[in-house]
Design an enzyme around this catalytic site. Structure first.
Site, PDB file in Angstrom:
ATOM      1  N   GLY A  25       0.808  -1.222   0.000  1.00 49.72           N
ATOM      2  CA  GLY A  25       0.000   0.000   0.000  1.00 49.72           C
ATOM      3  C   GLY A  25       0.840   1.269   0.000  1.00 49.72           C
ATOM      4  N   ILE A  27       1.632   3.829   2.301  1.00 50.36           N
ATOM      5  CA  ILE A  27       2.681   4.134   3.285  1.00 50.36           C
ATOM      6  C   ILE A  27       3.659   2.956   3.393  1.00 50.36           C
ATOM      7  CG2 ILE A  27       3.137   4.881   5.656  1.00 50.36           C
ATOM      8  CD1 ILE A  27       0.166   5.886   5.722  1.00 50.36           C
ATOM      9  N   SER A 146      -3.621   6.717  14.178  1.00 55.06           N
ATOM     10  CA  SER A 146      -4.029   7.918  13.451  1.00 55.06           C
ATOM     11  C   SER A 146      -4.367   9.027  14.429  1.00 55.06           C
ATOM     12  CB  SER A 146      -5.264   7.555  12.622  1.00 55.06           C
ATOM     13  OG  SER A 146      -5.878   8.698  12.111  1.00 55.06           O
ATOM     14  N   TYR A 171     -14.102   3.505  11.273  1.00 55.62           N
ATOM     15  CA  TYR A 171     -12.672   3.396  10.972  1.00 55.62           C
ATOM     16  C   TYR A 171     -11.854   3.925  12.146  1.00 55.62           C
ATOM     17  CZ  TYR A 171      -8.070   4.804   9.497  1.00 55.62           C
ATOM     18  OH  TYR A 171      -6.712   5.002   9.477  1.00 55.62           O
ATOM     19  N   LYS A 175      -9.042   2.097  15.059  1.00 56.33           N
ATOM     20  CA  LYS A 175      -7.697   2.524  15.474  1.00 56.33           C
ATOM     21  C   LYS A 175      -7.643   2.718  16.981  1.00 56.33           C
ATOM     22  CE  LYS A 175      -5.873   2.428  11.466  1.00 56.33           C
ATOM     23  NZ  LYS A 175      -4.929   1.366  11.158  1.00 56.33           N
ATOM     24  N   ASP A 317     -16.084  16.475  10.240  1.00 60.85           N
ATOM     25  CA  ASP A 317     -14.809  17.204  10.154  1.00 60.85           C
ATOM     26  C   ASP A 317     -14.632  18.131  11.353  1.00 60.85           C
ATOM     27  OD1 ASP A 317     -13.844  16.113   7.859  1.00 60.85           O
ATOM     28  OD2 ASP A 317     -14.221  17.846   6.566  1.00 60.85           O
TER      29      ASP A 317
END
Ligand code: NAD
Ligand code: WQD
Length: 358
Positions: A25, A27, A146, A171, A175, A317
């Site tokens: 992927g 990264i 993250s 998601y 994490k 956001d």
């Protein structure tokens, strides 16, 4: 197969053999280059659900170009980390000093629509991986976390002391939960060394333009959207809100060049060498840029047009998010070296050389 070890950069680290999950992927592929340049070797496990094996061929080509006398191919297993037998085969063939664990699903919007798939893949996969690792005596892991775990951060810039917050999507919860899972495993068995790396906003690409971010479908993230507008694949960028309490009203983030992020993983191996137990680091630049800062820098540096219009805010956001990266600097000697101009230059270099991705 790896034909010969090479070492073209001095490094304080012992040479290690690293299991890199998700290594095909975005990264992961950049991290392979940094690992080999620092004298380490790697084995990649990836199910290719969000990547193309061409990335690994290009990693080998970049390494060959850097050291023409040495022929390197990174061993690759197309294995899903939920597949215990598949992982067993990999561990039967290799000894690993540590695992850098990138494998996971990462699309925020998709995770809202498919929460079960995200929990099962990211959490189920990591539980299986960690179990196989410990059965083979490998208890060193660097985990891709993250900045999303901070939620709407209690302080800016964000230090590692800042409390974790409420994630706005499944998601992000995977994490946050996996950080807790790995923390608990380390606390129950101090032989484990767990390094949680909280990435801010990765952008850019290898300066060669041969590897980069290859999103499926409509990009979720700002930079690949900008590059697809610049190349004419999409008519304009929607800027999600210009009424935030920021200098120009658009959202502010800590964008970090992927090569810097990749080198942060090599530096994090030092924490493992030092038997850190549990260690948590922000990987960011410490500098916040707005959406319009990024668009303007892209246009200025690359001399291409990026039409945009202001759209409503995107649900979930936050206004501002940037790191205090001092801890990684103090303890790992790591800091970001690339600035905004290199970020936009290398993103465009990759996109313009590879209009259709891999
Ligand atoms: P990516 O999608 O390019 O890489 C992830 C890789 O994992 C892909 O190659 C995919 O095929 C593989 N994968 C997914 N599920 C797997 C499974 N069950 N078994 C084996 N392989 C599997 O994403 P990336 O941007 O390189 O991100 C790497 C890691 O960093 C992810 O865990 C991501 O959540 C995390 N992260 C990314 C960002 C970002 O903005 N890119 C930010 C913070 C954290
Ligand atoms: C950046 C800024 C948008 C797209 C996400 C995940 C996070 C991590 C990194 C994986 C924001 C604005 C964006 C567009 C826009 N990923 N924007 N138009 O939201 O900070 O973080 O990626 O771990 O978990 O949440 O990144 O690139 O989506 O957005 O105006 O078309 O760009 O509103 O201000 P974000 P992003």
């Amino acid at each position: 197969m790896l034909k010969k070890k090479h070492k073209n950069k001095p490094t304080a680290n012992e040479e290690m053999n690293i299991l890199v999950t998700g290594g095909a992927g975005f990264i992961g592929s950049h991290t392979l280059i940094e690992l080999y340049q620092a004298g380490h070797t790697a084995v990649v496990v990836d199910n290719l659900s969000n990547s193309n094996p061409e990335s690994l061929k290009r990693v080998a080509a970049i390494l060959r170009d850097q050291t023409p006398s040495i022929d390197i191919e990174v061993p690759f297993y197309q294995v899903d980390i939920r597949d215990r037998q598949g992982l067993e085969r990999v561990f039967a063939n290799h000894h690993f000093d540590a695992c850098i664990h990138f494998a996971g699903l990462k699309a925020v919007g998709e995770s809202v629509a498919k929460p079960w798939e995200y929990y099962e893949n990211n959490i189920g996969g990591t539980l299986t991986l960690v179990d196989v690792m410990r059965q083979h005596g490998c208890k060193n892991i660097i985990f891709s976390s993250s900045a999303t775990v901070y939620g709407d951060p209690a302080q800016i810039p964000i230090t590692e002391q800042c409390p974790k917050g409420q994630c706005t999507n499944p998601y992000g919860w995977t994490k946050s939960m996996l950080e807790q899972v790995l923390t608990d495993i380390q606390s129950a068995d101090p032989e484990w060394n767990v390094v949680l790396l909280r990435y801010f906003n990765p952008v850019g690409a290898h300066p060669s333009g041969r590897i980069g971010e290859n999103p499926n479908g409509i990009p979720n993230n700002l930079m690949p959207y900008i590059t697809q507008v610049a190349i004419g694949k999409r008519p304009e960028l929607g800027v999600f809100g210009n009424d935030y309490p920021t200098p120009d009203g658009t959202g502010v983030r800590d964008y970090i060049h992927v090569v810097d992020l990749a080198s942060g993983h090599v530096c994090a191996l030092q924490a493992i060498e030092r038997h850190c137990g549990l260690a948590i680091y922000n990987l960011g630049t410490g500098q916040g840029y707005s959406v319009l800062d990024m668009v303007k820098a892209f246009v200025r540096v690359n001399g291409v047009d990026v039409p945009y219009s202001i759209k409503p805010r995107r649900p979930g956001d936050i206004a501002t998010c940037y790191s205090d990266p001092a801890k990684a600097h103090a303890e790992l000697g790591w800091q970001a070296r690339y600035g905004i101009d290199e970020m936009v230059r290398d993103s465009w270099n990759w996109q313009s050389q590879n209009p259709e991705g891999y």
